[in-house]
Structures are given as structure tokens and as C-alpha cells.
Design a protein around this motif. Structure first.
Motif, PDB file in Angstrom:
ATOM      1  N   GLY A 123      -3.525  -2.419  -4.396  1.00  0.00           N
ATOM      2  CA  GLY A 123      -3.366  -1.382  -5.415  1.00  0.00           C
ATOM      3  C   GLY A 123      -2.493  -1.769  -6.599  1.00  0.00           C
ATOM      4  N   TYR A 124      -2.141  -3.032  -6.731  1.00  0.00           N
ATOM      5  CA  TYR A 124      -1.329  -3.464  -7.875  1.00  0.00           C
ATOM      6  C   TYR A 124      -2.216  -4.182  -8.892  1.00  0.00           C
ATOM      7  N   ASP A 125      -1.986  -3.896 -10.152  1.00  0.00           N
ATOM      8  CA  ASP A 125      -2.751  -4.563 -11.207  1.00  0.00           C
ATOM      9  C   ASP A 125      -2.109  -5.924 -11.480  1.00  0.00           C
ATOM     10  N   PRO A 126      -2.829  -7.028 -11.155  1.00  0.00           N
ATOM     11  CA  PRO A 126      -2.221  -8.368 -11.284  1.00  0.00           C
ATOM     12  C   PRO A 126      -1.908  -8.759 -12.733  1.00  0.00           C
ATOM     13  N   LYS A 127      -2.461  -7.998 -13.684  1.00  0.00           N
ATOM     14  CA  LYS A 127      -2.122  -8.321 -15.081  1.00  0.00           C
ATOM     15  C   LYS A 127      -0.730  -7.801 -15.407  1.00  0.00           C
ATOM     16  N   HIS A 181      -0.982 -13.875  -4.375  1.00  0.00           N
ATOM     17  CA  HIS A 181      -2.300 -14.107  -4.972  1.00  0.00           C
ATOM     18  C   HIS A 181      -2.786 -12.825  -5.665  1.00  0.00           C
ATOM     19  N   PRO A 182      -3.364 -12.960  -6.883  1.00  0.00           N
ATOM     20  CA  PRO A 182      -3.843 -11.757  -7.593  1.00  0.00           C
ATOM     21  C   PRO A 182      -4.784 -10.908  -6.751  1.00  0.00           C
ATOM     22  N   ASN A 183      -5.616 -11.560  -5.923  1.00  0.00           N
ATOM     23  CA  ASN A 183      -6.537 -10.773  -5.079  1.00  0.00           C
ATOM     24  C   ASN A 183      -5.778  -9.880  -4.104  1.00  0.00           C
ATOM     25  N   VAL A 184      -4.662 -10.391  -3.587  1.00  0.00           N
ATOM     26  CA  VAL A 184      -3.865  -9.608  -2.623  1.00  0.00           C
ATOM     27  C   VAL A 184      -3.229  -8.423  -3.355  1.00  0.00           C
ATOM     28  N   LEU A 217       0.839  -1.206   0.000  1.00  0.00           N
ATOM     29  CA  LEU A 217       0.000   0.000   0.000  1.00  0.00           C
ATOM     30  C   LEU A 217       0.873   1.254   0.000  1.00  0.00           C
ATOM     31  N   ALA A 218       1.965   1.190   0.777  1.00  0.00           N
ATOM     32  CA  ALA A 218       2.855   2.368   0.853  1.00  0.00           C
ATOM     33  C   ALA A 218       3.555   2.596  -0.483  1.00  0.00           C
ATOM     34  N   ALA A 219       3.791   1.511  -1.239  1.00  0.00           N
ATOM     35  CA  ALA A 219       4.484   1.662  -2.531  1.00  0.00           C
ATOM     36  C   ALA A 219       3.532   2.170  -3.616  1.00  0.00           C
ATOM     37  N   GLY A 220       2.261   2.189  -3.294  1.00  0.00           N
ATOM     38  CA  GLY A 220       1.291   2.879  -4.142  1.00  0.00           C
ATOM     39  C   GLY A 220       0.928   2.187  -5.447  1.00  0.00           C
ATOM     40  N   PHE A 233       6.270 -15.899  19.079  1.00  0.00           N
ATOM     41  CA  PHE A 233       7.403 -16.411  18.308  1.00  0.00           C
ATOM     42  C   PHE A 233       7.744 -15.397  17.228  1.00  0.00           C
ATOM     43  N   MET A 234       8.799 -15.685  16.482  1.00  0.00           N
ATOM     44  CA  MET A 234       9.222 -14.690  15.488  1.00  0.00           C
ATOM     45  C   MET A 234       9.144 -15.252  14.083  1.00  0.00           C
ATOM     46  N   GLN A 235       8.654 -14.443  13.190  1.00  0.00           N
ATOM     47  CA  GLN A 235       8.654 -14.837  11.777  1.00  0.00           C
ATOM     48  C   GLN A 235       9.545 -13.871  10.996  1.00  0.00           C
ATOM     49  N   ILE A 236      10.018 -14.371   9.860  1.00  0.00           N
ATOM     50  CA  ILE A 236      10.716 -13.476   8.932  1.00  0.00           C
ATOM     51  C   ILE A 236       9.945 -13.550   7.621  1.00  0.00           C
ATOM     52  N   GLU A 237       9.274 -12.461   7.344  1.00  0.00           N
ATOM     53  CA  GLU A 237       8.441 -12.388   6.154  1.00  0.00           C
ATOM     54  C   GLU A 237       9.255 -11.807   5.008  1.00  0.00           C
ATOM     55  N   GLY A 238       8.983 -12.237   3.803  1.00  0.00           N
ATOM     56  CA  GLY A 238       9.662 -11.650   2.656  1.00  0.00           C
ATOM     57  C   GLY A 238       8.674 -11.398   1.528  1.00  0.00           C
ATOM     58  N   LEU A 239       8.924 -10.358   0.757  1.00  0.00           N
ATOM     59  CA  LEU A 239       8.017 -10.042  -0.358  1.00  0.00           C
ATOM     60  C   LEU A 239       8.805  -9.398  -1.486  1.00  0.00           C
ATOM     61  N   LEU A 240       8.547  -9.886  -2.689  1.00  0.00           N
ATOM     62  CA  LEU A 240       9.108  -9.221  -3.860  1.00  0.00           C
ATOM     63  C   LEU A 240       7.983  -9.030  -4.865  1.00  0.00           C
ATOM     64  N   VAL A 241       7.779  -7.811  -5.292  1.00  0.00           N
ATOM     65  CA  VAL A 241       6.767  -7.531  -6.322  1.00  0.00           C
ATOM     66  C   VAL A 241       7.462  -6.805  -7.462  1.00  0.00           C
ATOM     67  N   ASP A 242       7.268  -7.337  -8.670  1.00  0.00           N
ATOM     68  CA  ASP A 242       7.890  -6.709  -9.833  1.00  0.00           C
ATOM     69  C   ASP A 242       7.167  -7.235 -11.072  1.00  0.00           C
ATOM     70  N   LYS A 243       7.804  -7.099 -12.239  1.00  0.00           N
ATOM     71  CA  LYS A 243       7.138  -7.613 -13.451  1.00  0.00           C
ATOM     72  C   LYS A 243       7.764  -8.956 -13.813  1.00  0.00           C
ATOM     73  N   ASN A 244       6.947  -9.855 -14.334  1.00  0.00           N
ATOM     74  CA  ASN A 244       7.413 -11.182 -14.787  1.00  0.00           C
ATOM     75  C   ASN A 244       8.131 -11.997 -13.709  1.00  0.00           C
ATOM     76  N   ILE A 245       7.598 -11.981 -12.514  1.00  0.00           N
ATOM     77  CA  ILE A 245       8.197 -12.797 -11.446  1.00  0.00           C
ATOM     78  C   ILE A 245       7.546 -14.173 -11.462  1.00  0.00           C
ATOM     79  N   SER A 246       8.374 -15.217 -11.352  1.00  0.00           N
ATOM     80  CA  SER A 246       7.816 -16.573 -11.387  1.00  0.00           C
ATOM     81  C   SER A 246       8.362 -17.386 -10.217  1.00  0.00           C
TER      82      SER A 246
END
Ligand code: DAH
Length: 348
Positions: A300-304, A292-295, A181-184, A211-224
Motif C-alpha cells: 500500500g505504499y507508493d514507491p515514487k 523493493h518497489p514491488n513490496v 499494511l497496518a500502517a496503511g 532459529f531466531m531472526q531479528i528483522e528490521g524495517l524503516l519506511v519513510d521519504k528519501n531513504i537511501s
């Protein structure tokens, strides 16, 4: 008169020579040189003398006074010096003595594993971000594609704070939502987020309500999935050695599609089978998948146009595997016998 003076002089010098300590010397000084002492008394004899005699006798008395005063001063000074020297000799610091070992504190072992994971991801250009531990249901569940009443919520027995809206986060995944959301919806995202999470679990050797978790996220184009696999490979090799192999198994999470469980090859038996890997040769270390595309849409990201991967490690699990710890409670009980064993030098 002169005889009297000489006698007094002799007496004082003898007494002074016999004085054993500072106290005695000071007392003698008051006794002889004080106002009512015999030296001062001599001046009373002078009253009956004529001018010449007074002059002569006055000189003698003055000289006596001065001589005795300096004798006392000298002796007192000497005694004070002796006392000081004795004191200094007693207090002398032997710099050749070995120093006392002062026990120093060391960070919790979880800190080490988190720092290691952070440095691997930072070297790949990821940001390390934080999120609130008191979270809204919206971020912890709803925007992650887990609506109210969905059975996926049951797996995370959550501590609610205010009716059904404010909770202690049960996972670090809400930080994904906040970061996107912050990345708009326009900019790529690369972040990891280590942090505390809470579930209403009864504490035992493998469960802890915090307990502790380490979350990771990468959003970009053509990620598989192959990007996820390559990234996971780098981390596994850095943490568990160059020979560490990785594999994915199909799984299910509401917020990823497809979802996987990520495994590393068992570093104890090297894949042959042992009690750690339950004879499978593999150890599961995290959940992951493609966002997931819904997420993406919710944030605010277009899943297409945009794709991404996400993962979530249990920090304690990683540390338990890496450092051979058998009870998760070790991290949260301040038993110094346990925690001080994990001196960083020993670990590395
Ligand atoms: N949040 C999940 C849990 O607590 C772990 C997880 C799985 C995080 C898959 C992810 C993911 O980001 O993609 O069980």
C-alpha cells in the motif's frame, strides 16, 4: 490418723523427688491423687468420726490434697519447661552460618543479544513488534516479491502445514508486510521484530531447524543506502566495540533492491585475518537492502513517494560471534554447564 497422713505425705514427696521423667510423674499423680488413690481413701475413714473430728480431719485431708496437687503441678510444669528448652536448644538456628547458595535461573543467552539489539534500535525510535509463527504463504513469500515456483523459495526449505498456503514462517520478513499494511501506506514505519523461524534443515553445528531472526524495517521519504549504512554502523559499534568497522557487499534478495550482505570487521584479528573471519578480516552478519518497489506497492505504499530499508540478522549468529559459541545447538539443548556459564555479569 494424723500419723497416717504424715506418712502418706512423706511417701508421696519421696516418690515425686525420685520421678525421672514426665511420664513417671504423671503416673504417680494418677496413682496417689486419682479417685481410687490413697489420698481419696482417707475420706472413707472419716465416716466413723463425730462432727468435730470430721471437721478437723477433713481440713487436714483437704490441705494434704492441695499440697500434693501443687507439688505435682510444679514438678510437671518444670519438667515440661525443661523438655521445651532442650528442644529449643537443639533447634537453635545459627545465624552466623554462611547461607546455602541456591542456584538461580538465568535467561537464555539469545535473550541477552536480542535485548541488546532491541535497546540499540529503541534508542533510535524503533518499535519492537511481533508476528505470527504460523504464517500464510502470501505474507511469507508472495507479497515479498517471491511468487509460487520462484527459485528463491528453494533456498528456504519450508515446513508447510496446510497444502501450500499455511506454513511455519521461514523468515521474519513477513512481519515487514504486516507492519506496512497496518500502517496503511501513509505513515512512516520504524520497527524491529525478533522472532522464531523454521526451516527443514538437518541440525548440525551451524544449522538448526528452528532459529531466531531479528528483522528490521524503516519506511519513510528519501531513504537511501547511506541511512542503512549509518544505522548498521551504530549497531555494530554498540555490539562489538567502537573500533568495529562495517562494509556492504552486493547481494540478491527478492524483496530488496539493491540488496547487500553486511559485514563487520573481525574483532578477533582486527582485520589481519584469522580462522573466525576465514582470513578475510570481515564477518558477514546480515542481509539487507532497500525495500523493493514491488513490496512497497503490495503493502500500500507508493514507491515514487516512499522508500525504505530492511535487514535481517540471525540472532544465534550474532550471539555465537559475540560470546564465542561454536555450536548453534548450544542454544536449544538445556545443558546447564553451557547455559549457566552465561551469567549476565560474566557477559557484560
Ligand atoms: N529474510 C532473509 C533470510 O531469511 C534475510 C533478510 C535479508 C531480511 C535482507 C531482510 C533483508 O529484511 O532486507 O535470508
Amino acid at each position: 490418723m494424723k500419723e497416717k497422713v504424715e506418712l502418706l505425705q512423706k511417701e508421696v514427696k519421696e516418690k515425686l523427688a525420685e520421678a525421672k521423667d514426665l511420664k513417671e510423674t504423671n503416673e504417680l499423680k494418677v496413682l496417689y491423687l486419682g479417685k481410687k488413690g490413697p489420698v481419696n481413701e482417707l475420706t472413707t475413714y472419716m465416716r466413723g468420726l463425730n462432727v468435730e473430728e470430721k471437721k478437723e480431719f477433713g481440713k487436714i485431708v483437704n490441705e494434704l490434697k492441695q499440697e500434693l496437687s501443687s507439688a505435682f503441678e510444679e514438678k510437671i510444669k518444670k519438667m515440661e519447661e525443661d523438655i521445651l528448652n532442650q528442644k529449643l536448644a537443639k533447634e537453635k538456628v545459627d545465624i552466623t552460618l554462611p547461607a546455602t547458595k541456591i542456584p538461580v535461573g538465568s535467561p537464555n543467552i539469545l535473550e541477552y543479544i536480542i535485548e541488546e539489539v532491541e535497546s540499540v534500535f529503541m534508542s533510535m525510535g524503533y518499535d519492537v513488534v511481533d508476528g505470527p509463527e504460523i504464517e500464510e504463504d502470501k505474507y511469507n513469500f508472495e507479497m515479498l516479491n517471491i511468487p509460487k515456483g520462484h527459485p528463491a523459495r528453494d533456498a528456504q526449505d519450508t515446513f508447510y502445514i496446510e497444502d501450500e498456503t499455511i506454513l511455519l514462517r521461514s523468515q521474519t520478513s513477513p512481519v515487514q508486510v504486516r507492519t506496512m499494511l497496518a500502517a496503511g501506506g501513509k505513515n512512516p514505519v520504524r520497527m524491529i521484530c525478533p522472532g522464531k523461524t523454521y526451516r527443514r534443515d538437518a541440525d548440525d553445528a551451524t544449522h538448526s531447524h528452528q532459529f531466531m531472526q531479528i528483522e528490521g524495517l524503516l519506511v519513510d521519504k528519501n531513504i537511501s543506502l547511506s541511512d542503512l549504512k549509518g544505522t548498521f554502523d551504530v549497531l555494530a559499534k554498540k555490539l562489538f566495540g567502537e573500533n568495529c568497522e562495517t562494509r556492504f557487499r552486493p547481494s540478491y534478495y527478492q524483496f530488496t533492491e539493491p540488496s547487500v550482505e553486511t559485514d563487520i570487521s573481525c574483532f578477533i584479528c582486527k582485520g589481519k585475518g584469522c580462522s573466525l573471519c576465514k582470513n578475510s578480516g570481515w564477518i558477514t552478519v546480515s542481509g539487507a537492502g532497500l525495500v523493493h518497489p514491488n513490496v512497497l506497492k503490495n503493502c500500500g505504499y507508493d514507491p515514487k513517494e516512499w522508500t525504505g530499508f530492511a535487514f535481517g540478522f540471525g540472532a544465534e549468529r550474532l550471539a555465537m560471534l559475540k560470546y564465542g559459541i561454536h555450536d548453534i545447538r548450544t542454544f536449544y539443548q538445556t545443558d546447564l554447564r553451557e547455559t549457566t556459564n552465561f551469567d549476565r555479569k560474566e557477559v557484560e
